[in-house]
Design a protein around this motif. Structure first.
Motif, short mmCIF file in Angstrom:
data_model
loop_
_atom_site.label_atom_id
_atom_site.label_comp_id
_atom_site.label_asym_id
_atom_site.label_seq_id
_atom_site.Cartn_x
_atom_site.Cartn_y
_atom_site.Cartn_z
N TYR B 88 63.27 1.49 11.38
CA TYR B 88 64.21 1.22 10.28
C TYR B 88 63.60 1.56 8.92
N TYR B 91 65.46 0.57 5.68
CA TYR B 91 65.62 -0.83 5.29
C TYR B 91 64.28 -1.50 4.99
N VAL B 222 61.83 -5.74 2.43
CA VAL B 222 62.98 -4.86 2.59
C VAL B 222 63.19 -4.05 1.32
N ALA B 227 69.73 -5.45 3.17
CA ALA B 227 69.02 -5.12 4.41
C ALA B 227 68.99 -6.29 5.37
N LYS B 230 71.99 -6.26 7.63
CA LYS B 230 71.95 -5.06 8.45
C LYS B 230 70.92 -5.18 9.57
#
Lengths: 220, 794
Positions: B88, B91, B222, B227, B230
């Protein structure tokens, strides 16, 4: 300068009205020295308190320099009162926690007089009543006559038009009483209007008019 | 004008010395409580607020996803961090990992056990904002053998010398080079450590890369505030990707979630982690108490002020006659209240300085007053004014409405202000709270005495406990025993899996003649001298003995409760065969039965217990004979040094460690005692205010009664009776409430006192005595006053 029209004062207790003053019609002009006389409970002090705006009438009209006092708010009362009226009591009523100097200064504080000016006015007053040496004493360190002199000085320091005196000599020896009355007379000669409540015929004679009260009525 | 008011205020203060003292100290007391609790709360709420962009930092938590027993786990394994960052990148900006550990640290001749020897990734000091005194944020942890230490630790090992470059030894084998010093003084963080080593060292171990080896905490920063949501949505996929097959195999799932940095300290949903935690509930309770005490103190101040200022209505009347308006009067009295509250504030700061050290040692923190803080000074000023207005507002209002015509006529006697029902309710409430607290204090003290006097079934006096926490000592215990048993000050020595009051594991047992069914019992593993050392009585059969070599593998002793729960008698129990299923494969024979003893605390009923000789030791105990304890301790230290060289000698007495089992109860006792004293003081002030006020109002009535022939005693009784009724009412309210709560509290204990009537009667008596003293003084004063003065009409 003062005009009372059909003035009543009563206390309501459930359904019974107890009258203290009834149908008072009275006119007092500037420069007069008026004595209010009458037996205990005849309403003398109440009348004086109403004149001084410390109390308000139940009914009737009160004009002070043609202004309708009976229609004014409490705030306006205290404004008029503070600028035009000086009070002298039988038991002097000085503030025990303040010195002579501070007692004299207090009314000026409430009128927001500047500090330097205040000091000058108090000094002037002390001088006039020959109390300079006693300015830092507390009331309980003075004799009754001296306390009453301070009280008179306090009453006139802000230069009121009218002085209301509630048996000013009642707690004093004869000699002291005479001194106080002479002082009041002198103030009257200088142009102050004076209204006094008194029991004494002799003191009443200092004035130029006597009003007799009996059970709340003015005796004609 | 202001000076004039100030003068009057100070002169009045000097005139009514006693009341000013009572009034100001009452207020000071309330403010002290309030400030103390404020400092505590401020400290509690300041955790982890010193990091950069704290709202972007989160900790990774595992979620057991069991709806019946839901909890979160703060431990994650090594691979999470990189996997998250790789999967990720849009993020997650950065990640760091922290692992808690402990160890014995050696530097030259200094050796200490360090409980907070942590390890972290090399970006730790860039990720979090712990200030470095010496060292560079980027490079302090770049080598595997780097370590950075706290300011205090540096002082402890190196004095004032610069520690950078020095080498310390951990657990006798690993060398670390100090690369920096950080300052965690006055910083509150859920991460509390004294040493921080580089995680690179731990990464070398093979277990570290296992997804299931959860040993550390993972933190992420983040890149934006959306974020959080998410990531939470993406985590199920993440877990499936890395654990999918494992989940299928074990038939169970584990979820993943994140929590904001600022929530960690107060989060008590997380059951397993190494973070320092606070208690939100006690924060709430303390805030309520703080405002409550301050509020009550203000109201009492108000009541007392009104009572005292009844005598000042003449002054007010006069001021009005000579030109004061309502607002002038109100300003004057509010101003006076502010003068009083300023004095009270200064006193309470002094009080606070005296109390803080005790409070700190009680709550185990280091709170202090930060005098350099401008904001705090400003807040104090506002606080003083608010308290002044709150406390002085009502008297100011009452007095400013005084009618001069009335007052000046009959010398202050007509001063009245409403009915005092509200104030009565307040006094009843204050007394009810006091009584509840007194009853609580009495009952808690009784229970604590009961606990410490109770016959535990073993002897806890004169027993020194040592931790068996390193391999060298464990191996050498026989030699340790041998050395000490020769000493005259030592009665006996034993080693065991857990001392009485300590750890006793719960095992499954198989009983020979009961088929395949398991029986669960507590277990204690020890050597042959255990029962002898603690004075535990054998009521059937025999104790373990070194004369029987087979005792080590074939013998077992049960307690009475175990025997009973198995349906035997002590006589029939001896000779039975039992298997410790979890750790052994051959049955042991019961050779004896011991009298029940409290091997946990008195909070719990005695459970079935099996005792067996087996070398699985966590603790060693030395029983002293009582003469020359100091000398014997020296001897023990010497013996310890010879069998466990290089390890610090740390010991504890059994009676003390046993008392620690009741620490929360002991804390409650102290808290109750202090709060009851506080409550009584406050209630007394409230009552005093009411009595003074009432005596002032009744001055004329009392005068008339006296003139008519009433005796002093009669008048004292008249005044006193009225207020003692309030205390009676308070008792009626307090008793059922305290009965309910104390019953709840005592239900935690398996062994407890009976709630007798006498505790209630004693506290009622205390409340009465205090009330009578408070009222009596005023009543006598009022009764003795010269009646001529009070009824005189000028």
């Amino acid at each position: 300068m003062i005009k009372l029209v059909n003035l009543d004062k009563y206390y309501k207790n459930k359904f019974i009205k107890t009258y203290v003053l009834r149908n008072i019609n009275l006119e007092i002009n500037e420069g007069e020295f008026v004595s209010i006389m009458g037996p205990s409970g005849s309403g003398k002090s109440t009348l004086l308190h109403i004149l001084g705006m410390l109390d308000s009438p139940s009914e009737g009209e009160y004009y002070f320099f043609n202004e309708p006092v009976h229609k004014m708010s409490e705030r306006q009362h205290s404004e008029l009162h503070k600028n035009h009226i000086g009070f002298v009591f039988q038991s002097y009523h000085l503030i025990d926690e303040l010195t002579v100097f501070e007692n004299l200064e207090t009314p000026l504080l409430y009128q927001k007089v500047k500090s330097s000016e205040r000091k000058a006015m108090v000094a002037d007053m002390l001088d006039r009543f020959k109390m300079v040496a006693k300015k830092d004493l507390f009331p309980n360190q003075l004799s009754g006559g001296q306390q009453q002199l301070v009280a008179i000085a306090r009453a006139i320091i802000s230069n009121p038009k009218i002085i209301l005196a509630d048996e000013p000599t009642g707690n004093l020896h004869t000699n002291q009483g005479k001194e106080i009355m002479d002082t009041l007379k002198k103030l009257n000669d200088e142009g102050k209007t004076i209204i006094q409540v008194t029991h004494s015929e002799e003191n009443a004679k200092y004035g130029n008019r006597i009003i007799n009260l009996m059970d709340g009525w003015i005796e004609k | 004008m202001f000076l004039n008011y100030l003068k009057i205020a100070l002169r009045n203060l000097a005139k009514n010395k006693l009341y000013s003292f009572i009034n100001i100290s009452g207020l000071a007391f309330g403010i002290t409580c309030f400030l103390l609790i404020s400092i505590y709360l401020n400290n509690e709420l300041s955790y982890d607020n010193f990091h950069n962009e704290p709202e972007k930092i989160f900790r990774i938590l595992r979620d057991n996803e069991d709806p019946d027993n839901h909890y979160l786990i703060g431990y994650t394994s090594g691979p999470y961090a990189n996997a998250l960052k790789n999967d990720y990148p849009s993020y997650i900006q950065s990640v760091t990992r922290v692992m808690a550990n402990d160890g014995v640290v050696d530097y030259k001749d200094k050796t200490f056990r360090e409980e907070r020897f942590f390890f972290a990734d090399s970006n730790f000091f860039e990720f979090f904002n712990f200030p470095l005194l010496i060292g560079d944020k980027k490079s302090v942890l770049t080598d595997a053998n780097n370590v950075i230490i706290s300011k205090e630790t540096a002082k402890k090992y190196f004095g004032d010398a610069n520690p950078v470059g020095e080498v310390i030894t951990v657990d006798k084998e690993m060398q670390f080079k100090i690369t920096g010093v950080f300052d965690n003084n006055n910083l509150n963080s859920h991460l509390k450590f004294d040493f921080l080593g580089s995680l690179l060292l731990i990464e070398k171990y093979r277990w570290f890369s296992g997804w299931w080896n959860n040993a550390l905490s993972t933190y992420i920063k983040v890149s934006n505030l959306n974020a959080e949501q998410k990531l939470k949505e993406l985590f199920p996929g993440f877990m499936d990707k890395y654990f999918g097959e494992d989940f299928k195999r074990i038939g169970n799932k584990i979820g993943l979630t994140i929590e904001p940095l600022e929530d960690i300290y107060f989060n008590n949903q997380t059951q397993f982690d190494f973070a320092d935690h606070g208690n939100k509930t006690s924060v709430y309770i303390f805030s309520v108490i703080a405002f409550f005490i301050l509020f009550i103190a203000c109201i009492n101040f108000m009541n007392l002020s009104i009572a005292v200022s009844a005598g000042r209505s003449k002054e007010v009347g006069l001021r009005k006659v000579i030109g004061a308006e309502k607002k002038n009067i109100a300003y004057q009295f509010i101003g006076e209240a502010i003068v009083y509250s300023s004095i009270a504030f200064v006193i309470s700061i002094l009080l606070l300085e005296i109390i803080l050290p005790y409070f700190n040692s009680f709550i185990g923190k280091t709170l202090f007053i930060n005098y350099g803080n401008i904001g705090l000074a400003l807040a104090s000023l506002i606080f003083i004014i608010i308290v002044g207005i709150t406390a002085g507002g009502y008297p100011a209002f009452v007095l400013s409405t005084v009618q001069p015509a009335k007052i000046l006529k009959d010398d202050g006697a007509s001063f009245k202000s409403g009915k005092s029902i509200l104030r009565r309710i307040l006094v009843v409430t204050q007394f009810a709270i006091s009584i509840i607290l007194i009853i609580g204090t009495i009952l808690i003290t009784k229970q604590m005495n009961y606990l410490s006097d109770a016959n535990l079934g073993f002897n806890k006096e004169q027993v020194v406990l040592l931790n068996v926490d390193n391999g060298t000592f464990r191996k050498n215990i026989p030699r340790f025993k041998e050395i000490l048993e020769r000493e005259s000050g030592v009665k006996s020595v034993t080693a065991m899996s857990g001392e009485p009051g300590g750890f006793h594991d719960n095992y499954a047992f198989k009983i020979e003649d009961k088929g395949e069914e398991y029986v669960r019992m507590r277990i204690l593993l020890c050597d042959e001298d255990y029962l002898k050392t603690f004075g535990i009585k054998v009521i059937e059969g025999r104790d373990f003995s070194e004369d029987f070599v087979t005792d080590q593998s074939e013998a077992m002793i049960l307690n009475e409760t175990a025997v009973k729960s198995l349906g035997w008698t002590p006589q029939t129990a001896v000779g039975k065969l039992i298997l410790i299923n979890f750790i052994e494969t051959t049955y042991r024979r019961v050779i004896g039965v011991v009298e029940d003893y409290n091997f946990t605390s008195l909070k719990n009923k005695i459970e079935p217990l099996a005792i067996a000789v087996r070398g699985d030791f966590r603790k060693a105990a030395v029983k002293l004979n009582g003469d020359d304890v100091k000398g014997t301790l020296k001897t023990i230290e010497k013996a310890y040094a010879s069998v466990s060289p290089g390890y610090p000698f740390e010991y504890e007495f059994l009676d003390e460690s046993f008392d620690k089992l009741y620490k929360s109860e002991h804390d409650a006792q102290i808290l109750f005692r202090n709060f009851s004293v506080t409550a009584i003081l406050i209630a007394c002030l409230g009552l005093l205010g009411l009595v003074m006020y009432s005596a002032e109002l009744k001055r004329k009535e009392i005068g008339i009664r006296k003139v008519l022939g009433a005796s002093v005693a009669g008048i004292v009784a008249l005044i006193t009776k009225e207020f003692l009724i309030l205390v009676v009412i308070a008792n009626f309210i307090a008793w059922p409430i305290s009965y309910y709560f104390m019953n709840e509290w005592l239900s935690d204990f398996a062994y407890k006192i009976n709630i007798g009537l006498e505790s209630f009667l004693i506290s009622a008596l205390i409340a009465f005595a205090i009330a009578v003293i408070t009222i009596g003084f005023q009543a006598i004063k009022a009764a003795l006053a010269n009646p001529v003065k009070s009824i005189k009409y000028e």
